[in-house]
Design a protein around this motif. Structure first.
Motif, PDB file in Angstrom:
ATOM      1  N   GLU A 314      16.624 110.439  64.834  1.00 45.71           N
ATOM      2  CA  GLU A 314      17.924 111.452  65.093  1.00 45.71           C
ATOM      3  C   GLU A 314      16.806 111.993  65.520  1.00 45.71           C
ATOM      4  O   GLU A 314      17.916 113.211  66.273  1.00 45.71           O
ATOM      5  N   GLY A 315      16.047 112.503  66.170  1.00 42.84           N
ATOM      6  CA  GLY A 315      14.672 113.220  66.912  1.00 42.84           C
ATOM      7  C   GLY A 315      14.221 114.676  66.033  1.00 42.84           C
ATOM      8  O   GLY A 315      14.327 115.563  66.608  1.00 42.84           O
ATOM      9  N   GLY A 316      14.401 114.939  65.306  1.00 39.17           N
ATOM     10  CA  GLY A 316      14.648 116.000  63.966  1.00 39.17           C
ATOM     11  C   GLY A 316      13.060 116.087  64.162  1.00 39.17           C
ATOM     12  O   GLY A 316      12.738 117.754  63.710  1.00 39.17           O
ATOM     13  N   ILE A 317      12.046 114.911  63.906  1.00 40.67           N
ATOM     14  CA  ILE A 317      10.710 115.575  63.445  1.00 40.67           C
ATOM     15  C   ILE A 317       9.901 115.336  64.949  1.00 40.67           C
ATOM     16  O   ILE A 317      10.361 114.478  66.151  1.00 40.67           O
ATOM     17  N   PRO A 318       8.966 116.496  65.616  1.00 39.17           N
ATOM     18  CA  PRO A 318       8.449 116.926  67.035  1.00 39.17           C
ATOM     19  C   PRO A 318       7.522 115.963  66.972  1.00 39.17           C
ATOM     20  O   PRO A 318       6.691 115.181  65.577  1.00 39.17           O
ATOM     21  N   PRO A 319       7.285 114.610  67.796  1.00 39.94           N
ATOM     22  CA  PRO A 319       6.415 113.612  68.121  1.00 39.94           C
ATOM     23  C   PRO A 319       5.233 113.889  67.721  1.00 39.94           C
ATOM     24  O   PRO A 319       5.133 115.666  68.143  1.00 39.94           O
ATOM     25  N   GLY A 320       4.413 113.858  67.367  1.00 37.39           N
ATOM     26  CA  GLY A 320       2.920 114.040  66.567  1.00 37.39           C
ATOM     27  C   GLY A 320       2.957 115.347  65.371  1.00 37.39           C
ATOM     28  O   GLY A 320       1.717 114.743  64.919  1.00 37.39           O
ATOM     29  N   ASP A 321       3.814 115.455  64.897  1.00 34.18           N
ATOM     30  CA  ASP A 321       3.711 116.282  63.358  1.00 34.18           C
ATOM     31  C   ASP A 321       3.749 114.922  62.102  1.00 34.18           C
ATOM     32  O   ASP A 321       4.370 113.928  61.967  1.00 34.18           O
ATOM     33  N   ASP A 322       2.341 115.044  61.673  1.00 37.76           N
ATOM     34  CA  ASP A 322       2.323 114.244  60.808  1.00 37.76           C
ATOM     35  C   ASP A 322       2.653 114.512  59.481  1.00 37.76           C
ATOM     36  O   ASP A 322       2.571 114.028  58.554  1.00 37.76           O
ATOM     37  N   LEU A 323       4.154 115.539  58.988  1.00 39.16           N
ATOM     38  CA  LEU A 323       4.985 116.338  58.002  1.00 39.16           C
ATOM     39  C   LEU A 323       3.698 116.656  57.080  1.00 39.16           C
ATOM     40  O   LEU A 323       4.050 116.877  56.034  1.00 39.16           O
ATOM     41  N   LEU A 324       2.156 116.994  57.283  1.00 41.12           N
ATOM     42  CA  LEU A 324       1.406 117.942  56.028  1.00 41.12           C
ATOM     43  C   LEU A 324       1.768 119.500  56.036  1.00 41.12           C
ATOM     44  O   LEU A 324       2.323 119.638  54.960  1.00 41.12           O
ATOM     45  N   PHE A 325       2.798 119.741  57.125  1.00 42.07           N
ATOM     46  CA  PHE A 325       3.563 120.964  56.680  1.00 42.07           C
ATOM     47  C   PHE A 325       5.174 120.724  56.584  1.00 42.07           C
ATOM     48  O   PHE A 325       5.347 119.748  57.469  1.00 42.07           O
TER      49      PHE A 325
END
Ligand code: B12
Ligand code: SF4
Length: 385
Positions: A314-325
């Motif tokens: 859905e595009g809610g996570i910027p590309p390259g964001d590893d979800l650590l934060f």
């Protein structure tokens, strides 16, 4: 010293990445960086990481904390293998033999802070076979329920009770009834030994036989935290839950009949949540009238979960964001409507609590409550709705 072992290794447990709450999100990573800096100043030994936060984001945390490596999964196995130099920088999926794990008898000497603990966490199983959309537990502990011998669990409880005078326990299993037969065996063992203890636990709101709540109560269960998530049939499907609304009803009624206090934990704002699904949830909670309803607003997106795939699509996570934060999923992408609705619902119901509404770790209220209500979950102080 054991032959072949390196005595010069530091093992650091990283439990939480953040408070997983929205919008009052608190990220603990800066504090972990500080801690790592202090360890490095004190010691030149290699530092290995482990713990639930590490198992969720091993590569990210190793990089962020400049650690020498670590092990995901069970520490009893992982730490030994790291000390033997196995597995390279990061060792994945360490699995211990649960027949031999438990709290060391010297706990009070190893960790003096333990003496001040009023509620003791005890584990009876590891692993969860379910696949709820957002959940990390099967990734942390595996998808197969592994059980500790009921006698070993009862021995541990008896040790804490007799040697240290502890009376209140929290069974930290993801769902104490994930393996109902094992749960029953643990309770029977506690009853047979007449252990004078009280405990609370997480339960899936689905019990094949309502009389099991009676057994739980006889063993000392005073409070059950149901991982209900929602009262909407559509949202149960969306979140991948393995139970129905009728099963939630039946479990709640049997729990009440057994005299066990109940809390329903909810997760609002998952894929497909809307005004109508929220209304269904509120209606069910009003009908069941538990002691407490704890509602998270928004879902912390963790790597490796179904929630991650949907949030990325859905595009809610910027590309390259590893979800650590921390990143959160909120249906429709707009947090405004959900927060307004949740606040309105909670403001007219005494038994609703929104952990994400404010930064509770700095609030005075919970501290006062803890002072007067010394043991067990704080939600037991709520007045039923
Ligand atoms: C029970 C539980 C609670 C209970 C604790 C009750 C109690 N009296 O102990 C309560 C309800 C209080 C709670 C609160 C919170 N929790 Co909680 N909790 C759990 C749960 C279900 C089990 C934790 C546990 O005790 N496990 C048993 C012990 C033995 O396991 P462990 O500590 O992980 O250690 C094992 C391994 O990790 C490893 N290991 C540990 N350290 C090390 C170190 C090294 C070097 C190595 C190699 C291995 C290793 O070995 C151990 C044995 O296998 C986990 C989910 C899970 N299944 O792990 C979430 C979990 C830890 N909680 C989580 C969170 C977010 C919280 C809260 C911040 C929530 C909030 N908003 O307040 C608070 C923080 C509380 C705190 N002070 O830390 C998250 C953490 C992830 C994240 N987002 O950062 C988890 C993972 C759940 C999730 N969302 O996925 N929690
Ligand atoms: S939410 Fe509960 S039942 Fe679902 S996967 Fe996680 S631990 Fe298992």
């Amino acid at each position: 010293m054991i032959a072949g072992f390196r005595p010069d290794v530091v093992g650091l447990s990283v439990r939480n990445l953040d408070n997983a709450a929205y919008p009052a999100t608190r990220c603990y990573l800066p504090e972990h960086i500080e801690l790592m800096r202090a360890v490095r100043e004190m010691s030149r030994a290699p530092v290995f990481l482990g713990g639930s936060a590490f198992s969720i984001s091993p590569e990210g945390l190793t990089r962020l904390l400049s650690a020498d490596g670590g092990a995901t999964g069970d520490g009893e196995d992982g730490m030994v293998r790291l000390c033997r130099g196995e597995g390279g920088r990061i060792l994945h999926g360490a699995l211990a033999d649960l027949g031999s794990v438990g709290v060391p008898r010297e706990i009070a000497e190893i960790f003096p802070g333990f003496r001040g603990y009023r509620t003791i966490g005890v584990q009876t199983t590891r692993g969860c076979p379910f696949r709820c959309l957002y959940c990390t537990y099967p990734l942390l502990e595996g998808r197969v329920v592994r059980t500790r011998p009921p006698e070993a669990v009862a021995d541990e409880l008896a040790f804490f009770r007799r040697v240290h005078g502890k009376q209140d326990f929290f069974f930290v299993d993801s769902a104490f009834n994930a393996d109902q037969a094992h749960m029953a065996r643990v309770c029977e063992e506690i009853v047979a030994r007449r252990l004078p203890i009280r405990f609370s636990c997480y339960l899936e709101p689905k019990m094949s036989d309502g009389s099991l709540f009676g057994l739980l109560a006889r063993a000392g269960c005073v409070a059950a935290d149901f991982g209900t998530d929602t009262g909407s049939p559509a949202m149960l499907r969306s979140l991948g839950k393995g139970f129905s609304i009728d099963e939630i009803r039946a479990a709640s009624l049997a729990c009440r009949k057994a005299g066990i206090d109940a809390c329903h934990s909810l997760i609002l704002g998952g894929p497909g949540e809307n005004f109508e699904t929220l209304r269904e949830t509120v209606r069910l909670m009003d009908e069941l009238r538990p002691r407490a309803v704890v509602a998270m607003t928004g879902i912390r997106v963790y790597p490796g979960t179904g929630m991650e795939s949907i949030a990325r699509e859905e595009g809610g996570i910027p590309p390259g964001d590893d979800l650590l934060f921390p990143r959160f999923y909120l249906a429709g992408g707009d947090p405004g409507w959900l927060m307004r609705q949740a606040k309105e619902i909670a403001s007219s119901r005494r038994n609703w609590f929104l952990p994400g509404e404010r930064m509770w770790s700095f609030a005075i209220g919970p501290r006062l409550l803890r002072y007067f209500h010394r043991n067990g979950p704080l939600w037991r102080t709520f007045r039923p709705g």
